[in-house]
Design an enzyme around this catalytic site. Structure first.
Site, PDB file in Angstrom:
ATOM      1  N   SER A 135       3.622   2.390 -12.774  1.00 21.23           N
ATOM      2  CA  SER A 135       5.040   3.042 -12.792  1.00 21.23           C
ATOM      3  C   SER A 135       5.331   3.247 -14.540  1.00 21.23           C
ATOM      4  O   SER A 135       5.086   2.497 -15.309  1.00 21.23           O
ATOM      5  CB  SER A 135       6.012   2.314 -12.296  1.00 21.23           C
ATOM      6  OG  SER A 135       7.453   2.729 -12.793  1.00 21.23           O
ATOM      7  N   TYR A 148      11.188  -6.097 -10.903  1.00 21.66           N
ATOM      8  CA  TYR A 148      10.185  -5.046 -10.533  1.00 21.66           C
ATOM      9  C   TYR A 148       9.408  -4.739 -11.768  1.00 21.66           C
ATOM     10  O   TYR A 148       8.219  -4.446 -11.492  1.00 21.66           O
ATOM     11  CB  TYR A 148      10.964  -3.852  -9.954  1.00 21.66           C
ATOM     12  CG  TYR A 148      10.191  -2.299  -9.943  1.00 21.66           C
ATOM     13  CD1 TYR A 148       9.402  -2.253  -8.654  1.00 21.66           C
ATOM     14  CD2 TYR A 148      10.150  -1.406 -10.814  1.00 21.66           C
ATOM     15  CE1 TYR A 148       8.602  -1.130  -8.529  1.00 21.66           C
ATOM     16  CE2 TYR A 148       9.690  -0.366 -10.448  1.00 21.66           C
ATOM     17  CZ  TYR A 148       8.632  -0.111  -9.419  1.00 21.66           C
ATOM     18  OH  TYR A 148       8.007   1.041  -9.212  1.00 21.66           O
TER      19      TYR A 148
HETATM   20  N1  LIG Z   1       9.896   6.817  -6.489  1.00 19.89           N
HETATM   21  C1  LIG Z   1       9.660   6.330  -7.787  1.00 19.89           C
HETATM   22  O1  LIG Z   1      10.632   6.670  -8.697  1.00 19.89           O
HETATM   23  C2  LIG Z   1       8.730   5.417  -8.152  1.00 19.89           C
HETATM   24  C3  LIG Z   1       8.374   5.513  -9.484  1.00 19.89           C
HETATM   25  C4  LIG Z   1       7.385   4.754 -10.174  1.00 19.89           C
HETATM   26  C5  LIG Z   1       6.611   4.198  -9.295  1.00 19.89           C
HETATM   27  N2  LIG Z   1       6.772   3.963  -7.924  1.00 19.89           N
HETATM   28  C6  LIG Z   1       5.888   3.317  -6.935  1.00 19.89           C
HETATM   29  O2  LIG Z   1       5.248   4.469  -6.102  1.00 19.89           O
HETATM   30  C7  LIG Z   1       4.832   3.579  -4.872  1.00 19.89           C
HETATM   31  C8  LIG Z   1       5.454   4.275  -3.705  1.00 19.89           C
HETATM   32  O3  LIG Z   1       6.825   4.212  -3.799  1.00 19.89           O
HETATM   33  P1  LIG Z   1       7.810   5.495  -3.198  1.00 19.89           P
HETATM   34  O4  LIG Z   1       8.788   6.077  -4.140  1.00 19.89           O
HETATM   35  O5  LIG Z   1       7.239   6.257  -2.212  1.00 19.89           O
HETATM   36  O6  LIG Z   1       8.444   4.542  -2.081  1.00 19.89           O
HETATM   37  P2  LIG Z   1       8.566   3.973  -0.594  1.00 19.89           P
HETATM   38  O7  LIG Z   1       8.348   5.212   0.100  1.00 19.89           O
HETATM   39  O8  LIG Z   1       9.313   2.977  -0.401  1.00 19.89           O
HETATM   40  O9  LIG Z   1       6.959   3.569  -0.653  1.00 19.89           O
HETATM   41  C9  LIG Z   1       6.545   2.231  -0.543  1.00 19.89           C
HETATM   42  C10 LIG Z   1       5.862   1.883   0.459  1.00 19.89           C
HETATM   43  O10 LIG Z   1       5.280   0.706   0.681  1.00 19.89           O
HETATM   44  C11 LIG Z   1       5.316   0.100   1.904  1.00 19.89           C
HETATM   45  N3  LIG Z   1       5.312  -1.513   1.667  1.00 19.89           N
HETATM   46  C12 LIG Z   1       6.083  -2.421   1.287  1.00 19.89           C
HETATM   47  N4  LIG Z   1       5.475  -3.536   1.491  1.00 19.89           N
HETATM   48  C13 LIG Z   1       4.324  -3.595   1.983  1.00 19.89           C
HETATM   49  C14 LIG Z   1       3.202  -4.365   2.407  1.00 19.89           C
HETATM   50  N5  LIG Z   1       3.514  -5.772   2.090  1.00 19.89           N
HETATM   51  N6  LIG Z   1       1.960  -3.876   2.951  1.00 19.89           N
HETATM   52  C15 LIG Z   1       2.073  -2.524   3.077  1.00 19.89           C
HETATM   53  N7  LIG Z   1       2.816  -1.554   2.655  1.00 19.89           N
HETATM   54  C16 LIG Z   1       4.057  -2.049   2.069  1.00 19.89           C
HETATM   55  C17 LIG Z   1       6.763   0.346   2.066  1.00 19.89           C
HETATM   56  O11 LIG Z   1       7.062   0.227   3.533  1.00 19.89           O
HETATM   57  P3  LIG Z   1       8.581   0.121   4.126  1.00 19.89           P
HETATM   58  O12 LIG Z   1       9.208   1.276   3.441  1.00 19.89           O
HETATM   59  O13 LIG Z   1       8.468   0.094   5.627  1.00 19.89           O
HETATM   60  O14 LIG Z   1       9.060  -1.144   3.648  1.00 19.89           O
HETATM   61  C18 LIG Z   1       6.708   1.951   1.796  1.00 19.89           C
HETATM   62  O15 LIG Z   1       6.043   2.789   2.962  1.00 19.89           O
HETATM   63  C19 LIG Z   1       5.307   2.071  -5.095  1.00 19.89           C
HETATM   64  O16 LIG Z   1       4.431   1.352  -5.597  1.00 19.89           O
HETATM   65  C20 LIG Z   1       6.375   2.272  -6.367  1.00 19.89           C
HETATM   66  O17 LIG Z   1       6.590   0.949  -6.824  1.00 19.89           O
HETATM   67  C21 LIG Z   1       7.700   4.902  -7.432  1.00 19.89           C
END
Ligand SMILES: NC(=O)c1ccc[n+]([C@@H]2O[C@H](COP(=O)([O-])OP(=O)(O)OC[C@H]3O[C@@H](n4cnc5c(N)ncnc54)[C@H](OP(=O)(O)O)[C@@H]3O)[C@@H](O)[C@H]2O)c1
Length: 266
Positions: A135, A148
């Site tokens: 991130s 985080y």
């Molecule tokens: N959105 C942003 O602005 C942003 C910015 C920078 C980086 N990121 C990174 O991008 C990645 C995806 O985020 P996103 O925005 O798409 O949010 P998201 O939809 O919440 O994606 C995260 C996914 O990881 C799953 N997860 C959580 N714990 C887990 C585990 N122990 N084993 C397997 N899967 C697990 C979640 O499942 P549940 O939903 O069922 O908990 C969810 O499906 C993350 O690493 C996040 O840190 C996001």
């Protein structure tokens, strides 16, 4: 850039960036294995794939469970996209350390344990790419998001270090970082809200909490990209690259802001 079909496992593919990347890569002809936290998410995703006529394998994989992670040993992976992640918030002056540890468990330790298993096959076959979804919060410290942000600092450092180590093996296994800016998936809203569940009257920041909450909502409403297209395009580039570069950042304007902030010593 090569368009040969690759076998790509994506963790946390039940929602958000991981889900959208899975569809984009499958539509480009790659063999996608979409790993989701729960079986219900895997079933729902499989239903969506059928409805949209997209071929994709789904798999239940909680990356914190060794028995779930072990499934990766049977898969001839070209690319591991470590996308699963959790958010955590609150001031480092008072946040419970168990919350910080839990975030590190998913975002760093389990991610690295899964990566080690994937590397066994990749190094033996002398072919593969490991991608870590970090991130821009792993490039500049984010007040009240440090539980985080620290996990992503550590993950970005781990990815860069592992890349240099594998380069020395000359085994044709590459490591790269995907660094999204703020993107509207619901992740940021859930993460910033988490602290208000425990920030009671004893919190140092109790008096500012209402203002802080309103400001966070405004900031994300202003900053967040409305969809995942830009970061998914970067993920596709990294998955298909013969030798991926170290960092893939999107949206570009947020990447530029981070570069400027770092130049100014933030
Ligand atoms: N959105 C942003 O602005 C942003 C910015 C920078 C980086 N990121 C990174 O991008 C990645 C995806 O985020 P996103 O925005 O798409 O949010 P998201 O939809 O919440 O994606 C995260 C996914 O990881 C799953 N997860 C959580 N714990 C887990 C585990 N122990 N084993 C397997 N899967 C697990 C979640 O499942 P549940 O939903 O069922 O908990 C969810 O499906 C993350 O690493 C996040 O840190 C996001």
């Amino acid at each position: 850039m090569s368009r040969e079909a690759r076998t790509i496992l994506i963790t946390g593919a039940g929602s958000g960036i991981g889900r959208d990347a899975a569809f984009a890569l499958a539509r480009r002809g790659h063999r996608v294995i979409a790993a989701t936290l729960t079986q219900a998410q895997a079933d729902a995703l499989q239903g969506e794939c059928s409805a949209q006529g997209v071929a994709m394998q789904t798999l239940k994989m909680d990356i914190t469970l060794p028995e779930d992670r072990a499934q990766i040993l049977d898969l001839p992976l070209d690319v591991l996209l470590n996308n699963a992640g959790v958010g955590e918030s609150g001031s480092l002056a008072e946040v419970g350390m168990q919350r910080v540890r839990a975030a590190f468990e998913v975002n760093l330790f389990a991610t690295l344990e899964l990566t080690q298993l994937a590397l066994r096959g990749m190094i033996a076959r002398r072919r593969g790419t490991v991608l870590f979804v970090s991130s821009i919060a792993g490039r500049i410290p984010m007040p009240f998001l440090m539980p985080y942000s620290m996990t992503k600092f550590a993950l970005s450092a781990a990815g860069a270090g592992l890349r240099a180590e594998l380069d020395q093996l000359r085994c044709n296994v590459h490591v790269a970082l995907i660094e999204p800016g703020a993107i509207h998936t619901g992740f940021n809203q859930a993460m910033t809200e988490r602290k208000y569940a425990w920030m009671d009257a004893s919190s140092y920041f109790h008096a500012q909490a209402a203002q802080m909450r309103a400001r966070e909502r405004r900031v994300f409403a202003l900053l967040e990209a409305r969809d995942t297209r830009a970061i998914v395009a970067q993920i596709v580039r990294a998955c298909e690259a013969r030798r991926p570069k170290l960092r893939y950042v999107a949206p570009w304007a947020q990447g530029l802001m981070v570069r400027l902030a770092r130049m100014l010593g933030v």
